[in-house]
Design an enzyme around this catalytic site. Structure first.
Site, mmCIF file in Angstrom:
data_model
loop_
_atom_site.group_PDB
_atom_site.id
_atom_site.type_symbol
_atom_site.label_atom_id
_atom_site.label_comp_id
_atom_site.label_asym_id
_atom_site.label_seq_id
_atom_site.Cartn_x
_atom_site.Cartn_y
_atom_site.Cartn_z
ATOM 1 N N ILE A 30 -12.784 1.511 3.842
ATOM 2 C CA ILE A 30 -12.906 1.920 5.241
ATOM 3 C C ILE A 30 -12.323 3.320 5.463
ATOM 4 O O ILE A 30 -12.645 3.984 6.450
ATOM 5 C CB ILE A 30 -12.198 0.874 6.149
ATOM 6 N N ASN A 86 -3.612 -0.481 -7.821
ATOM 7 C CA ASN A 86 -2.223 -0.246 -7.435
ATOM 8 C C ASN A 86 -1.458 -1.560 -7.403
ATOM 9 O O ASN A 86 -2.029 -2.606 -7.090
ATOM 10 C CB ASN A 86 -2.178 0.412 -6.050
ATOM 11 N N VAL A 95 -2.655 -3.702 0.495
ATOM 12 C CA VAL A 95 -3.343 -4.976 0.731
ATOM 13 C C VAL A 95 -3.074 -5.866 -0.474
ATOM 14 O O VAL A 95 -3.408 -5.497 -1.615
ATOM 15 C CB VAL A 95 -4.857 -4.785 0.933
ATOM 16 N N HIS A 99 -7.390 -5.488 -6.002
ATOM 17 C CA HIS A 99 -8.646 -4.754 -5.809
ATOM 18 C C HIS A 99 -8.646 -3.564 -6.747
ATOM 19 O O HIS A 99 -7.627 -2.905 -6.943
ATOM 20 C CB HIS A 99 -8.814 -4.311 -4.359
HETATM 21 P P1 AMP Z 1 -4.178 -0.250 -1.695
HETATM 22 O O1 AMP Z 1 -3.371 0.781 -0.945
HETATM 23 O O2 AMP Z 1 -4.336 0.039 -3.160
HETATM 24 O O3 AMP Z 1 -3.630 -1.648 -1.420
HETATM 25 O O4 AMP Z 1 -5.645 -0.165 -1.113
HETATM 26 C C1 AMP Z 1 -6.046 -0.820 0.055
HETATM 27 C C2 AMP Z 1 -7.315 -0.160 0.492
HETATM 28 O O5 AMP Z 1 -7.969 -1.000 1.425
HETATM 29 C C3 AMP Z 1 -7.124 1.205 1.180
HETATM 30 O O6 AMP Z 1 -7.819 2.209 0.460
HETATM 31 C C4 AMP Z 1 -7.698 0.960 2.575
HETATM 32 O O7 AMP Z 1 -8.361 2.100 3.088
HETATM 33 C C5 AMP Z 1 -8.657 -0.194 2.330
HETATM 34 N N1 AMP Z 1 -8.959 -1.006 3.497
HETATM 35 C C6 AMP Z 1 -8.092 -1.509 4.417
HETATM 36 N N2 AMP Z 1 -8.734 -2.232 5.331
HETATM 37 C C7 AMP Z 1 -10.053 -2.203 4.981
HETATM 38 C C8 AMP Z 1 -11.231 -2.775 5.542
HETATM 39 N N3 AMP Z 1 -11.210 -3.535 6.648
HETATM 40 N N4 AMP Z 1 -12.419 -2.540 4.933
HETATM 41 C C9 AMP Z 1 -12.465 -1.769 3.819
HETATM 42 N N5 AMP Z 1 -11.388 -1.221 3.240
HETATM 43 C C10 AMP Z 1 -10.198 -1.431 3.820
#
Ligand code: AMP
Ligand code: ZN
Length: 113
Positions: A30, A86, A95, A99
Site C-alpha cells: 500500500i 524483515n 506487520v 511477508h
Molecule cells: P514490514 O515493515 O516489513 O513489516 O512491512 C510491512 C509492509 O506492509 C509495509 O511495506 C507496509 O507499507 C505494508 N502494508 C501495511 N498495510 C498494508 C495494506 N493494507 N495493504 C498492503 N500493504 C500494506
C-alpha cells in the site's frame, strides 16, 4: 483474528492481489518504496521468521519460487530485484505476519539502510 495480513488473505480487507493459491497470496504494498513493491505471504499466520519450524520449509520455499515466477511474469527478472523479509524491531518489521518484500524497478542500494 486481528492480523491485518490474515484479513487480506481472507479477502476481508481489499488489496491489489497479483497471485493467490491454496498456500500463498501476493499483493501490492500500500506504500511502495520501489516502482514495483509486492508482498508475498503464506495464508498461515506465522508472526516472525523466529516462529518458523522445520515443517514450514516447503512453504517458505514456495514464497521464493513464486517471487521468481512473478519477476518473470512482470518482466523484471533479468534487470533484477530484491527480496527482503524483515524480522522484529531492528529488522524494521511492522506487520507481524511474515511477508517477503519483492522490490523492483530501480537499482537497490547496498548496504541497506
Ligand atoms: P514490514 O515493515 O516489513 O513489516 O512491512 C510491512 C509492509 O506492509 C509495509 O511495506 C507496509 O507499507 C505494508 N502494508 C501495511 N498495510 C498494508 C495494506 N493494507 N495493504 C498492503 N500493504 C500494506
Ligand atoms: Zn496473520
Amino acid at each position: 483474528m486481528s492480523c491485518l495480513f490474515c484479513k487480506i488473505a481472507a479477502g476481508e480487507i481489499p488489496a491489489q492481489v497479483v497471485h493467490a493459491d491454496a498456500d500463498l497470496i501476493a499483493f501490492r504494498d500500500i506504500s511502495p518504496v520501489a516502482p514495483t513493491h509486492i508482498l508475498l505471504i503464506p495464508r498461515e499466520h506465522i508472526p516472525t521468521v523466529n516462529h518458523l519450524e522445520a515443517h514450514h520449509a516447503e512453504l517458505v520455499g514456495k514464497l521464493y519460487l513464486r517471487a521468481g515466477e512473478l519477476a518473470e511474469r512482470l518482466g523484471f527478472a533479468d534487470n533484477g530485484y530484491r527480496l527482503v523479509m524483515n524480522a522484529n524491531r531492528d529488522g524494521g518489521q511492522t506487520v507481524f505476519h511474515i511477508h517477503l518484500h519483492l522490490l523492483a524497478g530501480r537499482a537497490m542500494q547496498w548496504p541497506p539502510g
